[in-house]
Design an enzyme around this catalytic site. Structure first.
Site, PDB file in Angstrom:
ATOM      1  CG  ASP A 183      21.125  69.577  25.066  1.00  0.00           C
ATOM      2  OD1 ASP A 183      21.873  69.086  25.925  1.00  0.00           O
ATOM      3  OD2 ASP A 183      20.859  70.795  25.008  1.00  0.00           O
ATOM      4  CE1 TYR A 318      36.913  70.853  34.452  1.00  0.00           C
ATOM      5  CE2 TYR A 318      36.160  72.994  35.217  1.00  0.00           C
ATOM      6  CZ  TYR A 318      37.163  72.056  35.057  1.00  0.00           C
ATOM      7  OH  TYR A 318      38.434  72.344  35.501  1.00  0.00           O
ATOM      8  CG  HIS A 373      16.748  72.339  22.819  1.00  0.00           C
ATOM      9  ND1 HIS A 373      17.886  72.381  22.054  1.00  0.00           N
ATOM     10  CD2 HIS A 373      17.077  71.687  23.950  1.00  0.00           C
ATOM     11  CE1 HIS A 373      18.870  71.783  22.708  1.00  0.00           C
ATOM     12  NE2 HIS A 373      18.405  71.345  23.857  1.00  0.00           N
TER      13      HIS A 373
END
Lengths: 407, 407
Positions: A183, A318, A373
């Site tokens: 990740d 972001y 994952h």
């Protein structure tokens, strides 16, 4: 440079526990469409069951869960200076193997993960054996996660996260080390490799391998082979999984990378909101992992009780999206050896030829029949098995840290 | 076939007010990055101010706000049968003009709007005058919004929303009518036009005009002009605004159209979460509209106290668009006259030539120097002015409803 390391134990205050209890007692649930299944999001029956269990059982036993975490994971905090961002107090797990020359390994989690993901692999990694290498393990809590401070200023991107990981290893006396990450941990350890390898970072391993799609001008030969030669059934399934993620599973990513503060009000204020937001990933991103309610709620609690609050954890999307819009998919090459583990329920599963083309220093590959994952949590033996093969005697990265072979 | 209407007054039960009060008191806020401004989402200072006001002022005075809404907006409910979905109890505003032959007009809101959006235009539309046409106004509360029931089954799509709306008008004795809509109201009134025009729906007006970019195979000349001829500064600004929406402002869209249930846990459980989620749009989608706290909180309260709950309101994204914005601009043509109002801060602003090419029945256009997405609320006189021009004497849609000219 003074050593600010302090031992750390998770110790949530009674006030926080009481506040959570009160909020849970006031939970207002939505309804759900008939036969929604998992198609519309986390199923209502699951969320109601988990919330009731949280309220009636789990929370009242929190001190036990806390104690077990502290027992399983030796934790510390220390100050790390980050260029342009001042000092951040960083929380981490650190366990040395009894093997003196164990390989120093930095484990980096992602979202919605945490230091907790090291829980099962830790004993396996440090374990002493003539048959496989041992590791000294450092599992950092990224800034904004777990019990690490978060940055206060804008612009904390992959370079800064890499800087924190690297400086932590140096502060612990590990001038040379290897890394493992999935990740965000994959992106960050890749950045560590690029910025600090081969001088400090000597090799990296990831369970979220990436490549770039073939392109008529950037990768013309790859495009041609892609068009000419069929993909294997596994590769086709992998692309379908990847497509599912891009079309159906990416809403959270789009919101977190554009309006994290807006989402943050919900995640900070609503335990069931936070639970639903994360639980959906725990189910959709794993390979039918049989989560117990305790496991889910411990995972969520790390976010609920996190030092910076759950809203801070989503800002990474972001910042990285703003600073490096190509983010995960470009600039993959590193100057040091890399190893890959392939799990069938990962979120981006690309044809092997694409991955190899993007990773010229690829020295190790291992494919698995099950797992998703959160590999370190779902398939700890498999993941550690891969690291042992990669770094062990006869392995392609054996002795990559001089003098620290793991034996 | 019309039945007597069942009058409806908003009367939120005391226990719901009490629960909201308790939740507001337990609010846990996130932090915020320094100098975040509005870049990361709804600003913390705004949300804190609004939450405090909600708790201390707006909520204690809720009965006054409720009374005012009931006074201004004559409301009713009735059962509407929807093929395949059974009976839904639909809430709506209905006010007849004193002008007997006023034009029957159906106003359709969107998300995060509601029937409340008709509040300012209602008195202007029904107003009798020799100088402009009058309207009998029906403002429907879409299923799952306001005080309308929501469907309990999957698959409630645009056709179903159109069916409910058409049946509502027919049941009120308006066999022929015109429509006005923005946001989802634009797509739904377009569908009404396609399915029920020209037999029932005689003309439609929207403040969210839509068109897709020109395709080489479909509109070769338009495609060519797109690449050869410049766009005006206003059109460029419009394209920039549209790009902003897709790149920075569509996270909510992606989540709501793929995992609405997951998001729903937050919206149902957290007043501040719901407030943040909606307030961000009230600011970003309007043209610096000077929202008062009371306005914002009344708007959000309609969602908080809604009959179906706030989680139900976002399922429309999943049912109709399934994760992709592409569906919004497809299949535009309708068999009845169409009018457009252009406001510069709408969220999708397309070049005029694309709009004309996609909408062959376009007979009225009006451009404004200011105003945004919630035109009926931000610029009521401007919007009603446009409707009066479109439907008035000498207007391109005058007398489109036989015998009901508005005079």
């Amino acid at each position: 440079m003074s050593d600010t390391e302090a031992p750390f134990r998770i110790s949530i205050s009674d006030n926080e526990l009481e506040s959570l209890k009160q909020k849970l007692a006031l939970t207002r649930f939505p309804d759900e469409l008939e036969d929604a299944g998992r198609d519309y999001g986390a199923p209502l029956a699951d969320i109601q069951r988990l919330t009731n269990y949280w309220k009636d059982t789990y929370l009242s036993k929190w001190k036990e869960h806390e104690a077990k975490l502290n027992e399983d994971l030796p934790q510390f905090t220390r100050d790390i200076e980050v260029d342009g961002f001042g000092t951040l107090n960083i929380h981490y797990v650190h366990k040395k193997s009894t093997v003196v020359d164990a390989v120093p390994l930095l484990f980096v989690h992602g979202w919605p993960g945490s230091f907790l993901e090291a829980r099962k692999i830790l004993p396996l990694l440090v374990e002493n054996s003539p048959e496989h290498p041992s590791f000294h393990v450092v599992a950092v809590s990224l800034p904004g996660y777990g019990f690490s401070e978060a940055p206060k200023k804008k612009g904390f991107g992959s370079t800064q996260y890499a800087e924190v990981g690297h400086k932590l290893m140096l502060a612990l006396g590990y001038n040379e080390y290897v890394t493992q990450g999935g990740d965000w941990g994959a992106l960050i350890t890749r950045r560590i490799a690029q910025l600090y390898g081969p001088k400090h970072s000597k090799a990296w391993h990831t369970n979220m391998p990436l490549g770039e799609a073939p392109h008529p001008t950037r990768r013309p030969w790859l495009l041609l082979t892609y068009l000419l030669f069929k993909l294997s059934p596994k590769e086709k399934a992998g692309l379908e999984r990847t497509q599912w993620f891009q079309e159906k599973g990416i809403g959270y990513f789009k919101e977190q990378s554009t309006q994290p503060q807006t989402l943050g009000y919900s995640l900070a204020d609503s335990p069931v909101g936070l639970l639903g937001w994360i639980y959906e990933k725990l189910v959709n991103w794993t390979d039918e992992y049989p989560w117990t309610d305790d496991e889910v709620l411990t995972w969520i609690s790390i976010y609920w009780f996190s030092r910076a609050g759950p809203a801070a954890s989503v800002r990474i999307y972001y910042e990285v999206n703003n600073l490096t819009p190509e983010g995960f998919a470009r600039n993959i090459e590193t100057p040091i050896p890399v190893g890959h583990s392939y799990f069938p329920k990962e979120l981006a599963i690309l044809p092997r030829s694409w991955i190899k083309a993007a990773n010229p220093t690829l020295v190790f590959e291992s494919e698995h029949e099950g797992g998703g994952h959160f590999a370190a949590y779902e398939r700890p033996e498999a993941l550690v098995g891969d690291l042992r093969k990669m770094f062990g005697k006869g392995g392609p990265a054996f002795g990559v840290v001089p003098g620290k072979t793991g034996f | 076939m019309s039945d007597a209407e069942t009058p409806f007054s908003i009367a939120v039960p005391d226990d719901q007010l009490e629960l909201l009060k308790q939740k507001l008191e337990l609010t846990r806020f996130p932090d915020e990055l320094e100098d975040a401004g509005r870049d990361y989402g709804a600003p913390l200072a705004d949300i804190q101010r609004l939450t405090k006001y909600w708790k201390d002022v707006h909520l204690p005075k809720w009965r006054e706000h409720e009374a005012k809404l009931n006074e201004e907006l004559p409301q009713f409910t009735r059962d509407i049968e929807v093929d395949g979905f059974g009976t839904l109890n639909i809430h709506y505003v209905h006010q007849k003009s004193t002008v007997v032959d006023a034009v029957p007009l159906l106003f359709v809101h969107g998300w995060p709007g509601s029937f409340v959006e008709v509040r300012k235009i209602l008195p202007l539309l029904v107003e009798a005058s020799p100088d402009h046409p009058s309207f009998h106004v029906v403002a429907i509360g879409l299923p799952s919004y306001g005080f309308s029931q929501g469907p309990s089954k999957k698959g409630f799509k645009c056709e179903q929303y159109a069916e409910v709306s058409n049946k509502l008008m027919l049941s009120l004795g308006y066999n022929e009518y015109v429509t006005q809509g923005g946001d989802w109201g634009a797509l739904i009134t377009k569908r009404i036009a396609q399915l029920y025009g020209p037999k029932h729906s005689k003309a439609w007006h929207t403040n969210m005009p839509l068109a897709g970019p020109p395709q080489l195979t479909q509109s070769p000349l338009l495609f060519l002009s797109h690449h050869l001829f410049k766009y005006s500064p206003k059109e460029r600004a419009g394209i920039d605004r549209t790009n902003w929406f897709e790149e920075k402002g569509s996270g909510y869209f992606k989540e709501q159209s793929t995992q609405p249930q997951t998001l729903g846990y937050s919206l149902a459980d957290s007043p501040v979460g719901l407030l943040g989620w909606i307030y961000e749009k009230l600011v970003n989608w309007t043209d610096e509209y000077p929202w008062t706290e009371d306005e914002v909180l009344t708007w959000v309260s309609i969602y908080w106290f809604s009959r179906a709950g706030p989680a139900a309101s976002i399922r429309i994204y999943y049912e109709i668009l399934q994760g992709s914005l592409q569906g919004v601009s497809q299949n535009m043509a309708t068999p009845i006259p169409l009018g457009h109002s252009y406001f510069p801060k709408e969220i999708a602003i397309h070049p005029r030539r694309w709009l004309k090419a996609a909408n062959p029945t376009l007979i009225f256009e009006s451009e404004h120097e200011s105003g945004g997405h919630f035109a009926a609320y931000e610029r009521p006189e401007a919007l009603v002015g446009d409707l009066r021009k479109m439907f008035g004497r000498g207007g391109p849609a005058f007398g489109v409803v036989p015998g009901k000219t508005g005079f």
